[in-house]
Design a protein around this motif. Sequence first.
Motif, mmCIF file in Angstrom:
data_model
loop_
_atom_site.group_PDB
_atom_site.id
_atom_site.type_symbol
_atom_site.label_atom_id
_atom_site.label_comp_id
_atom_site.label_asym_id
_atom_site.label_seq_id
_atom_site.Cartn_x
_atom_site.Cartn_y
_atom_site.Cartn_z
ATOM 1 N N PRO A 40 84.338 31.747 64.639
ATOM 2 C CA PRO A 40 85.386 32.093 64.374
ATOM 3 C C PRO A 40 85.952 33.365 65.182
ATOM 4 O O PRO A 40 87.152 33.330 65.937
ATOM 5 N N ASP A 41 85.169 34.283 65.271
ATOM 6 C CA ASP A 41 84.941 35.117 66.633
ATOM 7 C C ASP A 41 85.581 34.974 67.753
ATOM 8 O O ASP A 41 86.332 35.454 68.665
ATOM 9 N N ASP A 42 84.887 33.745 68.007
ATOM 10 C CA ASP A 42 84.896 33.377 69.078
ATOM 11 C C ASP A 42 85.874 31.786 69.949
ATOM 12 O O ASP A 42 86.943 31.022 70.567
ATOM 13 N N VAL A 63 93.828 32.293 69.033
ATOM 14 C CA VAL A 63 94.940 31.996 67.398
ATOM 15 C C VAL A 63 95.854 30.764 67.031
ATOM 16 O O VAL A 63 94.727 30.262 66.888
ATOM 17 N N GLN A 64 96.037 30.519 68.471
ATOM 18 C CA GLN A 64 96.805 29.039 68.843
ATOM 19 C C GLN A 64 95.823 27.718 68.315
ATOM 20 O O GLN A 64 96.189 27.051 67.705
ATOM 21 N N THR A 65 94.133 27.977 68.572
ATOM 22 C CA THR A 65 93.189 26.791 68.096
ATOM 23 C C THR A 65 93.396 26.948 66.985
ATOM 24 O O THR A 65 92.963 26.122 66.009
ATOM 25 N N ALA A 66 92.827 28.289 66.019
ATOM 26 C CA ALA A 66 93.220 28.228 64.824
ATOM 27 C C ALA A 66 94.633 27.729 64.043
ATOM 28 O O ALA A 66 94.073 26.908 62.678
ATOM 29 N N GLY A 78 86.379 26.815 63.959
ATOM 30 C CA GLY A 78 85.387 28.143 63.144
ATOM 31 C C GLY A 78 85.344 27.986 61.136
ATOM 32 O O GLY A 78 85.952 28.611 61.082
ATOM 33 N N LEU A 79 86.027 27.019 61.454
ATOM 34 C CA LEU A 79 86.609 26.943 60.112
ATOM 35 C C LEU A 79 85.259 25.860 59.212
ATOM 36 O O LEU A 79 85.315 26.319 57.967
ATOM 37 N N GLU A 115 83.845 34.919 56.997
ATOM 38 C CA GLU A 115 83.700 34.462 58.110
ATOM 39 C C GLU A 115 85.072 34.501 59.285
ATOM 40 O O GLU A 115 85.394 35.499 60.400
ATOM 41 N N PHE A 116 85.797 33.805 58.919
ATOM 42 C CA PHE A 116 86.955 32.979 59.283
ATOM 43 C C PHE A 116 88.480 34.199 58.308
ATOM 44 O O PHE A 116 88.849 34.685 59.788
ATOM 45 N N GLU A 117 88.012 34.820 57.289
ATOM 46 C CA GLU A 117 89.202 35.373 56.545
ATOM 47 C C GLU A 117 88.967 37.117 58.031
ATOM 48 O O GLU A 117 90.102 37.883 58.256
ATOM 49 N N GLY A 118 88.023 37.138 58.383
ATOM 50 C CA GLY A 118 87.252 38.308 59.154
ATOM 51 C C GLY A 118 88.264 38.374 60.639
ATOM 52 O O GLY A 118 88.395 39.625 60.772
ATOM 53 N N ARG A 119 87.590 37.238 60.654
ATOM 54 C CA ARG A 119 88.375 37.246 62.345
ATOM 55 C C ARG A 119 90.129 37.046 61.848
ATOM 56 O O ARG A 119 91.051 37.354 62.817
ATOM 57 N N PHE A 120 90.242 36.120 60.854
ATOM 58 C CA PHE A 120 92.367 35.376 61.032
ATOM 59 C C PHE A 120 92.499 36.547 59.846
ATOM 60 O O PHE A 120 92.986 35.440 58.537
#
Lengths: 112, 112
Positions: free
Chosen positions: B20-22, B25-28, B77-78, B96-101
């Motif tokens: 997720p760190d990589d 936001v648009q991809t997520a 990264g989901l 991990e995803f929560e940490g990034r977004f």
Amino acid sequence: MAQRDGSTGSHRAAPEHTHPDDVPVQTALAALADPVRLTLVRELARSAEWSRSCGSFDVPVGKAALSHHFAALRDAGLVEQRDEGPKRVNRLRKDEFEGRFPGLLDLVLRAD
Amino acid sequence: MAQRDGSTGSHRAAPEHTHPDDVPVQTALAALADPVRLTLVRELARSAEWSRSCGSFDVPVGKAALSHHFAALRDAGLVEQRDEGPKRVNRLRKDEFEGRFPGLLDLVLRAD
């Protein structure tokens, strides 16, 4: 609600709006998952309300595509528009959208 | 990182993962702006880690499309996947995803 001012001299139909409270999360995500629309939203967030006309954004798309992108933003409850004479001006519905999807706008406004 | 266990007896290439760190936001957002992928993510959130094989989800798509959807979830990264014998099992990368977004996953897991 949209402001509908029939006296502006514009012959276009007034833009139709959807309130963020009526927007499914999937619609909101899809509206933001596009580079042109992300640019529009980010620039609007940096601008005073109603200060930006649709033509004032530096995005690499033609008029018809731009109009489609603004429609997607209205349908997602992200943007409110009104006609002022020949110009259609915009504001980001920051507070209403935040109320419906807490934190989402901040995520996309953060540097990536 | 993906677990790559060459001894499983599966001849498929091990799945590739993006942390997720990589992830932009648009991809997520694009990964989550799809009804099938939203269903997968929501069901994974309700299931124990590694308990769900790819074939265990009730979604109205064929095998190739499903594989494409899981690839989009890995790229965002989901989802993390690993092969266990003939099965490919999944876990939601919740922390991990929560940490990034922060907050994004909660938004899509809430009832709509």
